[in-house]
Write a protein that holds these residues in place. Structure first.
Motif, PDB file in Angstrom:
ATOM      1  N   LEU A  38     -27.011 -23.574  19.760  1.00  0.00           N
ATOM      2  CA  LEU A  38     -27.770 -22.371  20.097  1.00  0.00           C
ATOM      3  C   LEU A  38     -29.113 -22.757  20.719  1.00  0.00           C
ATOM      4  CD1 LEU A  38     -27.197 -20.032  17.010  1.00  0.00           C
ATOM      5  CD2 LEU A  38     -26.473 -19.599  19.361  1.00  0.00           C
ATOM      6  N   ARG A  39     -29.793 -23.695  20.094  1.00  0.00           N
ATOM      7  CA  ARG A  39     -31.100 -24.118  20.611  1.00  0.00           C
ATOM      8  C   ARG A  39     -30.964 -24.783  21.987  1.00  0.00           C
ATOM      9  NH1 ARG A  39     -35.663 -25.858  16.513  1.00  0.00           N
ATOM     10  NH2 ARG A  39     -35.460 -24.205  14.948  1.00  0.00           N
ATOM     11  N   LEU A  40     -29.951 -25.634  22.110  1.00  0.00           N
ATOM     12  CA  LEU A  40     -29.777 -26.343  23.379  1.00  0.00           C
ATOM     13  C   LEU A  40     -29.474 -25.376  24.520  1.00  0.00           C
ATOM     14  CD1 LEU A  40     -29.474 -28.991  24.967  1.00  0.00           C
ATOM     15  CD2 LEU A  40     -27.071 -29.026  24.261  1.00  0.00           C
ATOM     16  N   LEU A  41     -28.515 -24.461  24.287  1.00  0.00           N
ATOM     17  CA  LEU A  41     -28.136 -23.521  25.348  1.00  0.00           C
ATOM     18  C   LEU A  41     -29.300 -22.600  25.711  1.00  0.00           C
ATOM     19  CD1 LEU A  41     -24.552 -22.639  24.088  1.00  0.00           C
ATOM     20  CD2 LEU A  41     -25.129 -24.011  26.116  1.00  0.00           C
ATOM     21  N   ARG A 100     -32.529 -23.214  25.451  1.00  0.00           N
ATOM     22  CA  ARG A 100     -33.564 -23.950  26.168  1.00  0.00           C
ATOM     23  C   ARG A 100     -33.103 -24.381  27.554  1.00  0.00           C
ATOM     24  NH1 ARG A 100     -35.405 -27.205  20.728  1.00  0.00           N
ATOM     25  NH2 ARG A 100     -36.774 -25.542  19.943  1.00  0.00           N
ATOM     26  N   GLU A 101     -31.795 -24.391  27.780  1.00  0.00           N
ATOM     27  CA  GLU A 101     -31.264 -24.658  29.120  1.00  0.00           C
ATOM     28  C   GLU A 101     -31.276 -23.412  29.991  1.00  0.00           C
ATOM     29  OE1 GLU A 101     -30.167 -27.461  30.663  1.00  0.00           O
ATOM     30  OE2 GLU A 101     -30.986 -28.589  28.978  1.00  0.00           O
ATOM     31  N   GLY A 102     -31.709 -22.291  29.427  1.00  0.00           N
ATOM     32  CA  GLY A 102     -31.853 -21.071  30.220  1.00  0.00           C
ATOM     33  C   GLY A 102     -30.682 -20.121  30.158  1.00  0.00           C
ATOM     34  N   TYR A 103     -29.670 -20.413  29.353  1.00  0.00           N
ATOM     35  CA  TYR A 103     -28.520 -19.512  29.253  1.00  0.00           C
ATOM     36  C   TYR A 103     -28.932 -18.218  28.555  1.00  0.00           C
ATOM     37  CZ  TYR A 103     -25.403 -23.302  30.640  1.00  0.00           C
ATOM     38  OH  TYR A 103     -24.784 -24.298  31.341  1.00  0.00           O
ATOM     39  N   ARG A 104     -28.440 -17.111  29.067  1.00  0.00           N
ATOM     40  CA  ARG A 104     -28.747 -15.812  28.499  1.00  0.00           C
ATOM     41  C   ARG A 104     -27.822 -15.508  27.328  1.00  0.00           C
ATOM     42  NH1 ARG A 104     -33.797 -15.549  29.928  1.00  0.00           N
ATOM     43  NH2 ARG A 104     -34.082 -15.849  32.159  1.00  0.00           N
ATOM     44  N   VAL A 105     -28.110 -14.408  26.652  1.00  0.00           N
ATOM     45  CA  VAL A 105     -27.420 -14.109  25.389  1.00  0.00           C
ATOM     46  C   VAL A 105     -25.904 -14.086  25.545  1.00  0.00           C
ATOM     47  CG1 VAL A 105     -27.089 -12.346  23.600  1.00  0.00           C
ATOM     48  CG2 VAL A 105     -29.407 -12.933  24.369  1.00  0.00           C
ATOM     49  N   PRO A 106     -25.310 -13.338  26.496  1.00  0.00           N
ATOM     50  CA  PRO A 106     -23.840 -13.338  26.589  1.00  0.00           C
ATOM     51  C   PRO A 106     -23.262 -14.717  26.868  1.00  0.00           C
ATOM     52  CG  PRO A 106     -24.777 -11.514  27.838  1.00  0.00           C
ATOM     53  CD  PRO A 106     -25.915 -12.423  27.489  1.00  0.00           C
ATOM     54  N   ASP A 107     -23.939 -15.486  27.707  1.00  0.00           N
ATOM     55  CA  ASP A 107     -23.436 -16.822  28.037  1.00  0.00           C
ATOM     56  C   ASP A 107     -23.474 -17.744  26.825  1.00  0.00           C
ATOM     57  OD1 ASP A 107     -23.089 -16.064  30.721  1.00  0.00           O
ATOM     58  OD2 ASP A 107     -25.185 -16.530  31.161  1.00  0.00           O
ATOM     59  N   VAL A 108     -24.528 -17.626  26.012  1.00  0.00           N
ATOM     60  CA  VAL A 108     -24.610 -18.440  24.802  1.00  0.00           C
ATOM     61  C   VAL A 108     -23.453 -18.124  23.863  1.00  0.00           C
ATOM     62  CG1 VAL A 108     -25.957 -18.886  22.724  1.00  0.00           C
ATOM     63  CG2 VAL A 108     -27.103 -18.776  24.946  1.00  0.00           C
ATOM     64  N   LEU A 109     -23.152 -16.846  23.685  1.00  0.00           N
ATOM     65  CA  LEU A 109     -22.038 -16.460  22.807  1.00  0.00           C
ATOM     66  C   LEU A 109     -20.708 -16.945  23.356  1.00  0.00           C
ATOM     67  CD1 LEU A 109     -23.122 -12.822  21.830  1.00  0.00           C
ATOM     68  CD2 LEU A 109     -23.365 -14.911  20.475  1.00  0.00           C
ATOM     69  N   ASP A 110     -20.523 -16.827  24.689  1.00  0.00           N
ATOM     70  CA  ASP A 110     -19.272 -17.296  25.308  1.00  0.00           C
ATOM     71  C   ASP A 110     -19.066 -18.789  25.058  1.00  0.00           C
ATOM     72  OD1 ASP A 110     -18.521 -14.840  26.300  1.00  0.00           O
ATOM     73  OD2 ASP A 110     -19.482 -15.152  28.256  1.00  0.00           O
ATOM     74  N   ARG A 111     -20.085 -19.572  25.295  1.00  0.00           N
ATOM     75  CA  ARG A 111     -19.940 -21.022  25.174  1.00  0.00           C
ATOM     76  C   ARG A 111     -19.796 -21.459  23.719  1.00  0.00           C
ATOM     77  NH1 ARG A 111     -21.684 -19.807  29.844  1.00  0.00           N
ATOM     78  NH2 ARG A 111     -21.574 -21.227  31.637  1.00  0.00           N
ATOM     79  N   LEU A 112     -20.506 -20.789  22.831  1.00  0.00           N
ATOM     80  CA  LEU A 112     -20.357 -21.129  21.420  1.00  0.00           C
ATOM     81  C   LEU A 112     -18.962 -20.774  20.915  1.00  0.00           C
ATOM     82  CD1 LEU A 112     -21.815 -22.277  18.993  1.00  0.00           C
ATOM     83  CD2 LEU A 112     -22.622 -19.975  18.445  1.00  0.00           C
TER      84      LEU A 112
END
Length: 627
Positions: free
Chosen positions: A444-447, A449-461
């Motif tokens: 979560l922290r890495l994504l 800080r890499e600039g990923y937005r909320v939906p993208d963070v959930l998708d990748r996780l």
């Protein structure tokens, strides 16, 4: 067990006919016990209480009852229930009654759902391991007669123990049991060898029950000393050693290098401290490998022993070994020239084995608690980040059942004027939950800080949790606990997560968040109105092609955002849950005008007060309030 003097025991009762009211009261008691490891202890306590009550009430036949009959009955019941637990493992029926004419006691123990089929009416074989009891050998020795009855779904073992023919004659065993030795300076009763086949076994069984429930090694040492003194010795000392660091086998005379004197006890309490000082001068330094069944060895009588002008007495040392690991030394002492009879040394040796097992179990529990605490600290942030224009408050209460909690939280800076927060709940607990949290929080922290937005963070996780690497890590974590059961392969763990991004601006904070299978966040306005600010979506780690979305809104001055785990919403009181009928929203509405910290504390208190018992699930809630 209920001691029921008004219950009638008649032939008609056995056939199912009602008892006649004109019959006199009889000594009768029955009980239903769960087939667990606690059943033998419960049965012993219940039978002993029933026998005492019958005697106090003077019921017919009980005038012939003696302490020895009570001890024998308790021991027989203990053995029968122990064996029934092994074979049944569910409910166990127990009946105890006294015959009016003879005073004999009859006990019946029934397996309500026996797991093994009868073998031509033959008695069950004795088992070698202590946890399986001693079969029916002991029952056959103590009982006048016994037998086994089979009915559909029920196996009953009964035994009849005769009463003393002349209980009032001199020497009848109505006084204290013969192992209860008086303190020093008074006459010692002659030990009864026959009792050591009877009462000693009951003493060991009850001592095992007392020791087995302790989770602190110092408390085990204290109980051991009180079990032995003054029953079997004038004094007792327990040294404990560290089995992982060489157990302090440094040379004599170096302070703090020997075993730790955990407990000293003396029949005369005013002599304990002086005895402790004398014993600390000569701690035991046993051989590295005591070997199984090595038995007691002589121990030096403490110099300047309390109350003794000359060092006269006998001291014996017993090594405490469990699982091949020496854990400490038990030393008992007896003043005077007689020393210890063989039957007493053997009894203490048996007790020492149980003490060692209890110490080993306590240490194992302490190790697991330490590991859980270390994991828990590593899985949570060291501090909650401060967000400009936002006051925050956190409540986190892990239930601590079987290891690290499944709930987690995080609030951290993501760069470029952004802050992120997360409240999550992993399915399961312990090492498996730790694996998921250990992956999710850093990602979560890495994504972020890499600039990923909320939906993208959930998708990748979500993809991360579905990856084979997660399954492999999960399998390795479970392998640390023990061997895998057949068919117990790697399992994907599910994660419910509320994840959001905060961007402060003049006059408030812009909040963007998404909820993946998590209780929806609630927004409280200054006027007391409450609304949800997210849409329900699928758990993470369930659907591979899931697509996640987010909602954006503004937190104005005085607005408060409440994020919780299901330990809050699903808190139970009977059949009701805390959030039934929008209970959480109603509770939050009553918090209008309160600070973030006061809101968190009030919700926590309402959740605790909702149920009569302490929460049975982890509890986490986060309040974010715009200034």
């Amino acid at each position: 067990m209920r001691a029921i003097p008004a219950q009638r025991e008649t032939a008609s009762r056995a056939s199912g006919a009602p008892a006649r009211e004109e019959e006199p009261p009889r000594a009768w008691a029955d009980a239903t016990l769960l087939g667990s490891s606690l059943a033998p202890a419960s049965a012993r306590a219940l039978v002993r209480a029933a026998l005492a009550e019958w005697t106090e009430l003077g019921l017919p036949g009980t005038q012939a009852h003696t302490r020895r009959l009570a001890d024998d009955t308790v021991l027989v019941v203990s053995e029968l229930v122990t064996n029934a637990v092994v074979h049944a493992g569910t409910e166990i029926g127990l009946v105890c009654r006294a015959e009016e004419e003879t005073g004999a006691v009859v006990v019946e123990v029934s397996d309500r759902h026996p797991a093994r089929a009868p073998r031509d009416g033959a008695s069950e074989p004795a088992h070698g391991s202590a946890e399986y009891g001693r079969g029916l050998t002991l029952v056959a020795r103590l009982a006048e007669c016994w037998g086994v009855t089979y009915r559909t779904g029920v196996k009953t073992v009964w035994a009849r123990l005769p009463a003393e023919e002349h209980p009032d004659e001199p020497g009848a065993p109505t006084g204290p049991p013969p192992y209860a030795m008086p303190g020093p300076g008074r006459g010692r009763p002659e030990r009864d060898g026959d009792w050591l086949d009877r009462g000693a076994l009951s003493f060991l069984a009850e001592a095992s029950d007392l020791l087995a429930g302790q989770l602190d090694e110092d408390l085990v040492a204290a109980l051991t000393a009180q079990l032995l003194v003054p029953r079997l010795a004038d004094w007792c000392a327990v040294w404990l050693e560290d089995e992982f660091t060489g157990r302090g086998r440094s040379p004599h005379g170096i302070p703090g290098t020997g075993p730790r004197l955990a407990r000293v006890w003396h029949a005369s309490e005013n002599r304990i401290e002086e005895l402790r000082r004398a014993l600390e001068k000569e701690p035991p330094y046993p051989p590295d490998d005591p070997g199984p069944g090595s038995g007691p060895v002589p121990h030096p009588w403490p110099r300047a022993a309390p109350g003794e002008r000359e060092p006269v007495g006998t001291a014996l040392a017993y090594r405490l070994v469990a699982g091949g690991r020496p854990l400490g030394t038990l030393v008992i002492g007896q003043s005077g020239p007689e020393g210890f009879p063989d039957e007493v040394t053997g009894l203490v040796e048996d007790l020492g084995r149980r003490v060692a097992l209890a110490i080993g179990a306590a240490r194992q529990y302490a190790r697991q608690a330490t590991i859980s605490a270390v994991l828990q600290r590593g899985l949570l942030p060291g501090a909650v980040a401060e967000i400009p224009g936002v006051r925050s408050a956190l409540v986190y209460e892990p239930c601590d059942k079987g290891g690290p909690s499944g709930d987690f939280y995080d609030v951290f800076p993501a760069g470029e004027g952004r802050w992120c927060f997360a409240v999550g709940d992993v399915q399961g607990k312990g090492p498996e939950a730790a694996v998921v949290i250990g992956l999710a929080r850093p990602w979560l922290r890495l994504l972020a800080r890499e600039g990923y937005r909320v939906p993208d963070v959930l998708d990748r996780l979500n993809q991360l949790l579905l990856d084979d690497a997660t399954e492999a890590a999960d399998a390795r974590a479970r392998a640390l606990v023990g061997p895998a059961a057949p068919g117990d392969g790697p399992q994907t763990r599910f994660l419910s997560l509320l994840y959001g991004e905060l961007v402060p601006f003049d006059g408030g904070v812009r909040c963007t968040l998404g909820s993946a299978g998590h209780p929806l966040p609630l927004l409280l306005g200054p006027d007391g109105r409450v609304r949800t600010v997210a849409q329900p979506q699928t758990l993470l780690g369930v659907v591979e092609d899931a697509t996640y979305t987010s909602e954006t809104f503004r937190l104005r001055s005085g607005d408060s955002l409440l994020c919780v785990t299901d330990g809050v919403t699903e808190r139970r009181s009977g059949s009701r849950q805390f959030d039934d009928g929008d209970g959480l929203a109603a509770a939050l509405a009553g918090c209008a005008g309160l600070s973030a910290q006061s809101i968190a504390e009030r919700i926590r208190r309402l959740v605790h007060d909702f149920g009569g018992r302490p929460p049975e699930d982890d509890l986490a809630l986060l309040v974010l309030q715009a200034e």
